[in-house]
Design an enzyme around this catalytic site. Structure first.
Site, mmCIF file in Angstrom:
data_model
loop_
_atom_site.group_PDB
_atom_site.id
_atom_site.type_symbol
_atom_site.label_atom_id
_atom_site.label_comp_id
_atom_site.label_asym_id
_atom_site.label_seq_id
_atom_site.Cartn_x
_atom_site.Cartn_y
_atom_site.Cartn_z
ATOM 1 N N CYS A 381 0.832 -1.200 0.000
ATOM 2 C CA CYS A 381 0.000 0.000 0.000
ATOM 3 C C CYS A 381 0.873 1.260 0.000
ATOM 4 O O CYS A 381 1.696 1.447 0.911
ATOM 5 C CB CYS A 381 -0.911 -0.004 1.227
ATOM 6 S SG CYS A 381 -1.782 1.554 1.500
ATOM 7 N N CYS A 384 0.606 3.308 3.263
ATOM 8 C CA CYS A 384 1.358 2.718 4.371
ATOM 9 C C CYS A 384 2.847 3.017 4.213
ATOM 10 O O CYS A 384 3.539 3.355 5.177
ATOM 11 C CB CYS A 384 1.128 1.209 4.423
ATOM 12 S SG CYS A 384 -0.589 0.720 4.700
#
Length: 461
Positions: A381, A384
């Site tokens: 991600c 993230c």
């Protein structure tokens, strides 16, 4: 049209006196441009580009029917058309500069190619086109919901470059139906795809049917989840060009390999006008209801459709970028039941890696000896990844305190559990488990810098 004014007698007479070439049979096009002498590369003089508009509808040929009916059909000669190997061309241009790629695109397709301009930093494409000295076309999608600053910026760009942006608008009946049935802000409840399909994708489809190629401002670093592998030139996987069918439209991405900071260095060096929204924290700019400024620690695409998961950060204009796997893939990394070959993140000795059993036990405890701060994440991600530095720094600051810092990988086979039991909405989700409370508290802010996270912890511990 001009040919419709000729009488059948005049037409018959002209046929008997001379042969008719295929060029003479074509109806004249409205708005054709006169070629001009190409200026040396780097000439900074501005010129108005007067070119054919993007065709929104198919061209009619009614006026040439009477003429065709009086003709003797010429003998057909089979014409061999050589097809371009665009995959090979992409490899040949992989290390080329954006200026070289732009020049090649305009040279190959002339008046049958146009630049897609969104009103953001893809103005760099227009500047590169100007520097080639070739005539070029620019079009944009006016969804009816853009920021006022973007509309003013369109006008500024037209005046700066001496061009007329060719606007495409959504179908009024379709917009009316959507709004009447679902309201003005239905996308907050059921996703942005339907609204984007009506306001952006279908108008784009009409525009591209009048072209053989188009030029986009896609970059690999814009959205690692969906754009990490885009080539500099490709056969468009989603749309058709004027000839129709698969492979009839070529897509050029001249800045695919350029990083965002280098685009901005170029814009500043060339004194190119930019959208005033950029100075207010906007990086990726779309429709007003679906775009907001990004905050410290956030990836630039996180300002788009922020209420949705990261794998949905495409509106449909580049839907060919989205892979069909359960989770996005990065750099060839595969995902199998959550065990991906992509490198893990949040790696520090000050941070505890929780297993499925560990997070379940932590959630069941009604009284804990220490408080816990846990991030639910997926290593692929981009959002993230963007907060990795601040979260690791926070863990090191809290080392030895009464607050433990942990991480739980919640994608793959663990995603359904995390959504059901741990309030996972999108990645990353940050939870605080107080010492004397069984229910974790979700961090609701989008600010993921160290100071903001520390303020959250201090308010609860």
């Amino acid at each position: 049209m001009a040919l419709a004014a000729y009488s059948s007698t005049a037409i018959s007479g002209s046929i008997s006196s001379r042969s008719i070439t295929s060029q003479e049979l074509k109806a004249p096009q409205i708005g054709s441009f006169r070629p001009f002498v190409r200026s040396p590369l780097g000439n900074s003089s501005r010129r108005r580009c007067s070119v054919n508009p993007v065709y929104a509808e198919s061209k009619r040929s009614d006026s040439i029917v009477p003429l065709a009916a009086t003709m003797v059909v010429p003998e057909l000669v089979e014409k061999v058309v050589e097809t371009e190997d665009f995959e090979k061309l992409a490899k040949d241009l992989e290390n080329a500069s954006p200026l070289e790629i732009m020049d090649k695109a305009l040279e190959k397709f002339g008046n049958d190619i146009a630049i897609a301009f969104s009103g953001a930093e893809d103005v760099a494409l227009i500047e590169y086109a100007r520097l080639t000295g070739r005539p070029f076309r620019v079009f944009s999608l006016d969804t009816g919901r853009l920021n006022p600053e973007t509309y003013r910026y369109f006008d500024e760009v037209e005046k700066h470059y001496g061009v007329r942006i060719e606007y495409m608008f959504p179908d009024a009946v379709e917009v009316q139906g959507l709004v009447r049935n679902k309201g003005l802000f239905s996308f907050y409840e059921d996703g942005h795809q339907e609204c984007c399909r009506v306001r952006k994708v279908r108008p784009l489809r009409r525009a591209l049917k009048g072209l053989r190629a188009w030029i986009t401002g896609q970059r690999k670093d814009q959205s690692p989840g969906t754009r990490a592998e885009i080539p500099v030139v490709q056969i468009d996987p989603s749309f058709e060009g004027m000839e129709g069918g698969v492979g009839s439209l070529i897509k050029w991405n001249p800045v695919a390999n350029v990083e965002g900071r280098d685009i901005w260095n170029f814009l500043r060096a060339m004194n190119v006008p930019v959208n005033s929204l950029h100075s207010k924290g906007y990086v990726s700019i779309g429709c007003e209801p679906c775009t907001r400024p990004v905050l410290p620690g956030q990836h630039e695409r996180e300002g788009r459709w922020w209420w949705e998961d990261s794998k949905a950060k495409e509106c449909g204009l580049h839907k060919g970028n989205i892979k069909q796997e359960e989770e996005p893939q990065l750099n060839g990394a595969s995902h199998t039941n959550g065990n991906a070959t992509v490198a893990d993140i949040f790696n520090t000795q000050s941070l505890v890696t929780l297993s499925r059993t560990g997070i379940e036990n932590l959630a069941k405890l009604e009284s804990r000896r220490e408080s816990w701060l846990v991030v639910l994440y997926a290593p692929w991600c981009p959002f993230c990844q963007a907060m990795e530095g601040s979260y690791v720094e926070l863990a090191e600051k809290l080392a030895g305190s009464e607050v433990k810092v942990g991480k739980f990988r919640a994608d793959g086979e663990h995603k359904a559990f995390a959504q059901r039991e741990l309030q996972l909405g999108s990645f990353p989700t940050i939870l605080f488990f107080p010492r004397h409370s069984s229910r974790p508290i979700k961090y609701s802010s989008e600010k993921r810098d160290v100071d903001s996270l520390m303020a959250f912890v201090n308010a609860l511990r």
